[in-house]
Design an enzyme around this catalytic site. Structure first.
Site, PDB file in Angstrom:
ATOM      1  N   GLY A  49       0.939  -1.327  -0.007  1.00  0.00           N
ATOM      2  CA  GLY A  49      -0.062   0.073   0.109  1.00  0.00           C
ATOM      3  C   GLY A  49       0.909   1.228  -0.043  1.00  0.00           C
ATOM      4  O   GLY A  49       2.258   1.145   0.437  1.00  0.00           O
ATOM      5  N   GLN A  54       2.978   9.880   2.115  1.00  0.00           N
ATOM      6  CA  GLN A  54       4.319   9.127   2.025  1.00  0.00           C
ATOM      7  C   GLN A  54       4.969   9.753   0.668  1.00  0.00           C
ATOM      8  O   GLN A  54       6.171   9.525   0.507  1.00  0.00           O
ATOM      9  CB  GLN A  54       4.321   7.675   1.769  1.00  0.00           C
ATOM     10  CG  GLN A  54       3.705   7.034   3.296  1.00  0.00           C
ATOM     11  CD  GLN A  54       3.753   5.494   2.961  1.00  0.00           C
ATOM     12  OE1 GLN A  54       2.954   4.928   2.581  1.00  0.00           O
ATOM     13  NE2 GLN A  54       4.966   4.735   3.365  1.00  0.00           N
ATOM     14  N   CYS A 102       7.493  -0.801   6.663  1.00  0.00           N
ATOM     15  CA  CYS A 102       6.770   0.275   5.821  1.00  0.00           C
ATOM     16  C   CYS A 102       8.035   0.936   4.922  1.00  0.00           C
ATOM     17  O   CYS A 102       9.014   1.040   5.154  1.00  0.00           O
ATOM     18  CB  CYS A 102       6.395   1.284   7.035  1.00  0.00           C
ATOM     19  SG  CYS A 102       5.615   2.755   6.185  1.00  0.00           S
ATOM     20  N   LEU A 103       7.316   1.481   3.607  1.00  0.00           N
ATOM     21  CA  LEU A 103       8.355   1.855   2.819  1.00  0.00           C
ATOM     22  C   LEU A 103       8.925   2.990   3.258  1.00  0.00           C
ATOM     23  O   LEU A 103      10.104   3.720   2.660  1.00  0.00           O
ATOM     24  CB  LEU A 103       7.613   2.196   1.469  1.00  0.00           C
ATOM     25  CG  LEU A 103       7.338   1.084   0.668  1.00  0.00           C
ATOM     26  CD1 LEU A 103       6.532   1.348  -0.537  1.00  0.00           C
ATOM     27  CD2 LEU A 103       8.505   0.100   0.172  1.00  0.00           C
ATOM     28  N   HIS A 144      -2.830  -0.008   8.538  1.00  0.00           N
ATOM     29  CA  HIS A 144      -1.555   0.619   8.333  1.00  0.00           C
ATOM     30  C   HIS A 144      -1.684   2.021   7.370  1.00  0.00           C
ATOM     31  O   HIS A 144      -0.956   2.814   7.849  1.00  0.00           O
ATOM     32  CB  HIS A 144      -0.774  -0.308   7.746  1.00  0.00           C
ATOM     33  CG  HIS A 144       0.886   0.172   7.474  1.00  0.00           C
ATOM     34  ND1 HIS A 144       1.938  -0.423   8.347  1.00  0.00           N
ATOM     35  CD2 HIS A 144       1.334   0.904   6.486  1.00  0.00           C
ATOM     36  CE1 HIS A 144       2.815   0.199   7.788  1.00  0.00           C
ATOM     37  NE2 HIS A 144       2.636   1.170   6.750  1.00  0.00           N
ATOM     38  N   GLU A 145      -2.211   1.678   6.348  1.00  0.00           N
ATOM     39  CA  GLU A 145      -2.383   2.877   5.504  1.00  0.00           C
ATOM     40  C   GLU A 145      -3.221   3.856   5.960  1.00  0.00           C
ATOM     41  O   GLU A 145      -2.619   5.056   5.601  1.00  0.00           O
ATOM     42  CB  GLU A 145      -2.949   2.401   3.943  1.00  0.00           C
ATOM     43  CG  GLU A 145      -2.082   1.353   3.316  1.00  0.00           C
ATOM     44  CD  GLU A 145      -0.511   1.605   3.269  1.00  0.00           C
ATOM     45  OE1 GLU A 145      -0.367   2.755   2.933  1.00  0.00           O
ATOM     46  OE2 GLU A 145       0.342   0.741   3.353  1.00  0.00           O
ATOM     47  N   HIS A 148      -1.398   6.281   8.137  1.00  0.00           N
ATOM     48  CA  HIS A 148      -0.546   7.118   7.570  1.00  0.00           C
ATOM     49  C   HIS A 148      -1.206   8.475   7.263  1.00  0.00           C
ATOM     50  O   HIS A 148      -0.436   9.409   7.484  1.00  0.00           O
ATOM     51  CB  HIS A 148       0.023   6.827   6.050  1.00  0.00           C
ATOM     52  CG  HIS A 148       1.129   5.743   6.166  1.00  0.00           C
ATOM     53  ND1 HIS A 148       2.449   6.271   6.761  1.00  0.00           N
ATOM     54  CD2 HIS A 148       1.382   4.667   5.810  1.00  0.00           C
ATOM     55  CE1 HIS A 148       3.330   5.261   6.584  1.00  0.00           C
ATOM     56  NE2 HIS A 148       2.647   4.190   6.232  1.00  0.00           N
TER      57      HIS A 148
HETATM   58 NI    NI Z   1       3.621   2.390   5.549  1.00  0.00          NI
END
Ligand code: NI
Length: 191
Positions: A49, A54, A102-103, A144-145, A148
């Site tokens: 995701g 981000q 996480c990226l 999680h998304e 953010h």
């Molecule tokens: Ni993430």
């Protein structure tokens, strides 16, 4: 299509609460192109995701997709999903332990308790209403998304910091056990 730069932990944008997207803005060519770029960037980085914050845009938009993901080979598939102005409502008090990464948090994973069943209300990229229920591992990915978009990173929700580990140590010490746990979650919740 443009690949966007992914903000890394410490970038203030990751701690901002993103703003709602109006119907007019969502219909604009600018935002539609941005959504295409967000999807392309998620796929390029092998994310499950990606949220607009981000990639330095404080907008309540996130995308999800899992299709035999190399970063998360045990995750059940999720068809490409675009969520605009998402609202998640817990449907149970049951939680499960999810090993997340996480990226925007390079080379770190940790265990996060996630709610096992949630209602998802949002708009899709065309402004149509989404109102659905997601469960299990997939529900964890949604949480999680959407976190953010509220300036939260998974590390904020790691209740036992002794579970924090690099990706290499995850593979060495925890992946086999976690895969078994994922199987049990999927068996119970169907995803
Ligand atoms: Ni993430």
């Amino acid at each position: 299509m443009t690949l966007l730069k992914i903000a890394q932990i410490g970038a203030p944008i990751l701690r901002e609460r993103a703003e709602s997207v109006s119907d007019e803005a969502l219909a604009s060519a600018h935002i539609q192109t941005f959504i295409d770029d967000l999807i392309a960037t998620m796929r390029d980085a092998s994310g499950a995701g990606l949220a607009a914050t981000q990639v330095y845009q404080p907008l309540r938009i996130c995308v999800l997709e899992v299709d035999r993901n190399p970063r998360y080979p045990y995750k059940p598939n999720i068809p490409l999903t675009v969520l605009v102005n998402p609202v998640l409502t817990p449907l149970t008090e049951e939680t499960f332990d999810n090993f997340e990464g996480c990226l925007s948090v390079p080379d770190l994973r940790g265990v996060v308790p996630r709610i096992a069943e949630i209602r998802v209300q949002a708009l899709d990229r065309h402004g149509a209403s989404i109102d659905t229920v997601v469960k299990g591992i997939t529900a964890g990915t949604y949480q999680h998304e959407v976190d953010h978009l509220d300036g939260r990173l998974f590390i904020d929700s790691v209740s036992d910091t002794t579970t924090l580990c690099t990706w290499k140590e995850f593979q060495r010490h925890y992946e086999a056990t976690f895969r078994e746990r994922v199987k049990a979650v999927v068996a119970r919740y169907g995803s």
